[in-house]
Scaffold this motif. Structure first.
Motif: not given
Length: 966
Positions: A756, A760, A813, A816-817, A820, A836, A838-840
């Motif tokens: 965060l 990464s 998190i 949240k993954i 998504n 798009e 990727e988050e985390f």
């Protein structure tokens, strides 16, 4: 069976070793070759086409590389009839389009595949069509040499050189000239270090084809500027290129890099580069094939041209194979030059003498003298003492460290070690006293210098020079502390050698030195927030001495800090050294308690004489488990005075290393719980500090940031090893399950926090450390449920009540993954193949590593325990009305962990007990919820659990029976 075999191979690709993947490729090729036309089309269209697309659009580089290894079974057989045509049919429609998309990862994967397939051509096409297609490939490769992504440019450079190496004869000369010119003129000046390095690696590979030599002989001087590059790895690669040119006929390395530049680099660059240049110049300036006199004359010529370069040349001459007999002759020539005033001018004599003292020359003299053992070495011993005592900043200077090691060797050889050890102890005591004055640190009586202290037998030999060194002008505390850190480095280094270790452990000054290190270590730990110059070496030396004394059973008097001698009855059966080790452990943990409490109190100038151990915040769960946490502000962040720094992390890592080493040796089994709490406190401290610095938008230097993450990577491994040791040594009577459970959650939180706040790339480094310890981390995460499964009926709420006190951020998190993934059932890509971001991604990658281990575990108990832990997070989410958390975690449990097809949850008894508590709560919230968005989340969560719930209500009547019992 054929389809099942293909499915099995496909499922193994993400996890297979290189040899296994290559074997799969060979199996597929044999199957394709041996079956009839119908099955062959099924392999091509139903399987290989998917592999080609996966090699281009793979979610990670590693995954794409694994797919290419399987495809290699066909690419290596492209001369077999039908293979090349098939490869062209599968790849041509997608590969050229993918090389021009906006997603750099897709471009890089497609480029790798093109390089494997090069030249990509249709075997039945006409020559004109083939030439046009080849020109198209060269055009794209040339374009990718200047790609926006450095990673793509790296692959393009090395790939172009590989193609030229393999296909030089069939490539048009115009294309060769254009590509090489662009690489040497443009890419070699690239702003990215890795691209410049890839240029040199590619050219080195290209030189393996003799056909390239004529062209490169003319163009290689354009790379000469890389010998003065600001990156060490580039300069090393440039030196390797010059060494390669020495072995190629008709190449002259001095045409690529001038001799003046080489000598300047030899004189001023780091030892790795200087050694390679010495190897390069040896045939010219100290040839072994000529007679000794001629070789010495050439070396003298070099020394006259550049005295410093000549000195460094001599420094590395032995390691590069110069005969010892020739070197002895060379020393004689140098002495004659200095003594013969008519052969050298005064300036040249001064330069020659200065060059002989340059960098490591002094250590070389010490090494020679310690071997020869001359009778009169008083002057050299004085030099050794001065060198060892003037050690300010030593821990940062590798070349001075080599000199100090040589001085230690000489002092040991001439039985003068007691003198210098006594002197170093006196210096440490001086710094310890200054710590007492400046920070009000309690100082043991035995660490104060006593006027009646017994002198060592050889102490009368201390020279006037040493008295000057120890009694010179008064210095600042920071300067004295730096000296103490240099001495601590020496102590730790001396303990690695058997002879010097025996000398230290047998010294009369050992107890006073140990107690002085104790005081300095306490200040180093507690003041590491406020004083950036605090260093880890006093702590490393303090702990190293304690461990060695325990291992050698070399104890001190069992003296507490007040000086009174009290025997603990419970320790009557233990050695004095083990008792001392326990005291050291307790002292270090008390110091870290003060450090973690300093941010809350703001007390950075003085140390309280009382430990903060009993003043930490205590949170008590409904199970009666007590856990201590670092003192932080009401928002969970460290105060403004609490900042993370490189030295701060190094110091805490040193404490953790001591804890793990002591635990591994079986010395601290009685305080495992407290050691686990310290490790959790360390991790939470880092997480909070990172969050606070992110809020305050404070920048850390890139170099310091990299070293901090490297230290955290080491600390992560130590923490995981501690978990391993505790779990391995757990018994029915002693199970620190709460502390182990907290620590593994904190480690996962650390990965999330670094991703965060740092990105990464840095989080990926911790994933590398975590991979080796995943089985232990998984077991620790489920330890609460596994060790307490006898009370499974209330297990979900037992765990949930515990994690409510410190809810793991990685669960948020993970949820949240999951959310998504539910919102996009598959990766959404536009017409150009752009997906798009990727988050985390690193936490997702960690979970992707954990899930196969859980499913492949022979015992379903671990999977059941992890599931209960995640369902406990759902309970907390329901209580907090955070229905996104509930839905995301249930998606992970039902889809990833168990699978939607499994509606029985067979063997997952603890999870089913948890389900009986969660499902009714979800139904109740749906009835009471007015917000449509929140109600939709609850309905989605219910839909995930409903098949399992209904199965056990109507098929097994498990939940009905449970309701009756309740």
């Amino acid at each position: 069976m054929f389809k099942e075999a293909l499915a099995m191979i496909k499922s193994q690709i993400p996890f297979g070793r290189k040899s296994m993947l290559e074997a799969y490729g060979d199996v597929l090729f044999r199957a394709w070759k041996g079956v009839d036309e119908g099955f062959r089309e099924e392999i091509e269209d139903g399987f290989l086409q998917g592999l080609v697309e996966g090699a281009i659009h793979g979610s990670s580089r590693e995954f794409a590389a694994s797919i290419r290894r399987v495809l290699g079974g066909f690419i290596s057989q492209r001369t077999t009839h039908g293979v090349e045509k098939m490869l062209f049919k599968l790849s041509e429609p997608v590969i050229f389009r993918s090389l021009q998309v906006a997603n750099s990862n897709v471009r890089q994967n497609a480029l790798h595949l093109l390089l494997d397939l090069f030249p990509l051509e249709y075997p039945d096409a006409t020559k004109e069509v083939k030439d046009t297609l080849l020109d198209k490939q060269f055009y794209i490769l040339e374009k990718l040499l200047m790609d926006d992504s450095p990673d793509v440019r790296v692959v393009a450079v090395e790939g172009c050189c590989r193609i030229l190496h393999l296909f030089w004869e069939i490539i048009p000369s115009s294309s060769i000239t254009k590509i090489i010119t662009k690489i040497l003129d443009d890419v070699s000046h690239d702003i990215c270090n890795e691209v410049r390095l890839s240029t040199l690696n590619g050219i080195i590979y290209l030189l393996g084809n003799p056909l390239s030599h004529e062209v490169l002989k003319v163009l290689l001087p354009r790379l000469g500027h890389l010998m003065q590059d600001n990156v060490l790895s580039v300069r090393l690669a440039m030196a390797d290129l010059l060494l390669l040119l020495c072995d190629i006929r008709n190449f002259q390395f001095n045409k690529v890099v001038s001799l003046d530049v080489l000598l300047s680099t030899l004189a001023n660059d780091q030892s790795q580069v200087a050694q390679k240049i010495t190897r390069l110049l040896m045939p010219s300036y100290f040839p072994s094939r000529m007679n000794i006199e001629e070789a010495c004359n050439r070396c003298v010529t070099l020394l006259k041209r550049s005295s410093v370069a000549g000195a460094r040349f001599c420094e590395f001459a032995v390691s590069e194979g110069a005969p010892l007999k020739s070197l002895v002759k060379l020393v004689g020539v140098f002495i004659n030059l200095v003594l013969s005033q008519d052969k050298l001018g005064a300036d040249q004599v001064e330069e020659l003498v200065c060059s002989c003292t340059y960098r490591r020359a002094q250590s070389s003299v010490f090494d020679i003298v310690s071997t020869l053992r001359p009778d009169n070495v008083a002057g050299l011993l004085e030099d050794c003492i001065g060198l060892v005592s003037n050690c300010r900043g030593l821990f940062e200077d590798e070349e001075r460290q080599a000199e100090v090691r040589s001085a230690h060797k000489l002092l040991l050889c001439f039985h003068a070690f007691d003198d210098i050890f006594e002197a170093l102890t006196t210096l440490l005591q001086k710094v310890a006293y200054r710590c007492h004055v400046k920070f009000d640190t309690e100082i043991p009586k035995h660490s104060v210098t006593s006027a009646k202290r017994k002198k060592s037998k050889s102490s009368v030999k201390m020279s006037a020079k040493w008295k000057y060194v120890s009694g010179k002008r008064s210095s600042s505390f920071e300067e004295d502390y730096s000296t103490a850190a240099g001495i601590a480095w020496q102590i730790k280094d001396l303990l690695t050698s058997e002879d010097s270790r025996k000398a230290i452990l047998g010294s009369q000054s050992l107890e006073r030195l140990f107690l002085a290190l104790k005081v300095i270590s306490e200040v180093s730990i507690v003041q590491s927030i406020c004083c950036e110059y605090m260093d880890a070496y006093p702590v490393l030396a303090y702990t190293a001495v304690a461990l060695q004394m325990a291992l050698q059973n070399t104890g001190m008097s069992n003296t507490n800090d007040s000086g009174s001698k009290k025997k603990n009855r419970t320790e009557s059966s233990r050695s004095i050294s083990e008792t001392m080790l326990d005291q050291t452990m307790d002292h270090l943990l008390n110091c870290t308690d003060k450090l973690f409490g300093a941010g809350d109190s703001g007390n950075c100038g003085k140390l309280s004489s009382n430990s903060n151990h009993d003043k930490n915040k205590v949170a008590q769960s409904r199970t009666g488990k007590v856990r201590e946490e670092p003192q932080m502000d009401i928002n969970g962040s460290v105060s403004a005075s609490q900042r993370i720094s490189l030295n701060n992390v190094k110091i805490l890592t040193a404490v953790l290393k001591f804890i793990v080493d002591s635990t591994a040796m079986g010395f601290v089994s009685d305080v495992q719980g407290r050691c686990l709490k310290f490790t959790s406190g360390f991790v939470r401290y880092v997480i909070s500090a990172l969050g606070q610095q992110s809020i305050d938008k404070l920048q850390i230097k890139d170099e310091d940031l990299r070293e901090i993450v490297q230290c955290l990577k080491i600390s992560f491994s130590y923490a995981a090893k501690l978990i391993n040791l505790v779990l391995r040594n757990s018994s029915e009577a002693s199970r620190p399950t709460a502390e182990v459970f907290d620590l593994v959650n904190d480690l996962f939180d650390l990965i999330s926090s670094i991703q965060l706040h740092m990105g990464s790339g840095y989080a990926a480094r911790l994933i590398v450390a975590a991979k080796a310890w995943l089985p232990d981390l998984i077991l620790a995460l489920g330890s609460w449920c596994i060790f307490n499964r006898s009370g499974a009926e209330g297990m979900c709420f037992t765990v949930s009540d515990h994690i409510k006190l410190h809810f793991p951020s990685w669960l948020l998190i993970l949820a949240k993954i999951g959310m998504n993934e539910m919102s996009t059932v598959s990766l959404e890509e536009d017409d150009t193949g752009v997906s798009e971001p990727e988050e985390f991604p690193e936490l997702k990658r960690l979970m992707e590593l954990i899930v196969p281990l859980l499913k492949g575990n022979q015992s379903i108990l671990v999977l059941d325990a992890i599931g209960v832990t995640l369902l406990s997070g759902c309970v907390v989410g329901l209580e907090r009305k955070d229905f996104g958390l509930v839905l995301g975690l249930l998606h992970f449990v039902c889809v990833k962990l168990v699978g939607l097809d499994d509606r029985e949850w067979s063997g997952l008894d603890m999870m089913l007990v948890s389900l009986a508590d969660i499902y009714p709560l979800i139904e109740k919230e749906i009835e009471e919820q007015c917000d449509e968005d929140e109600k939709q989340k609850l309905n989605s969560a219910k839909a995930l659990l409903e098949p399992i719930w209904m199965y056990h209500v109507y098929e097994t009547e498990r939940f009905s029976m449970m309701e009756e019992e309740i």
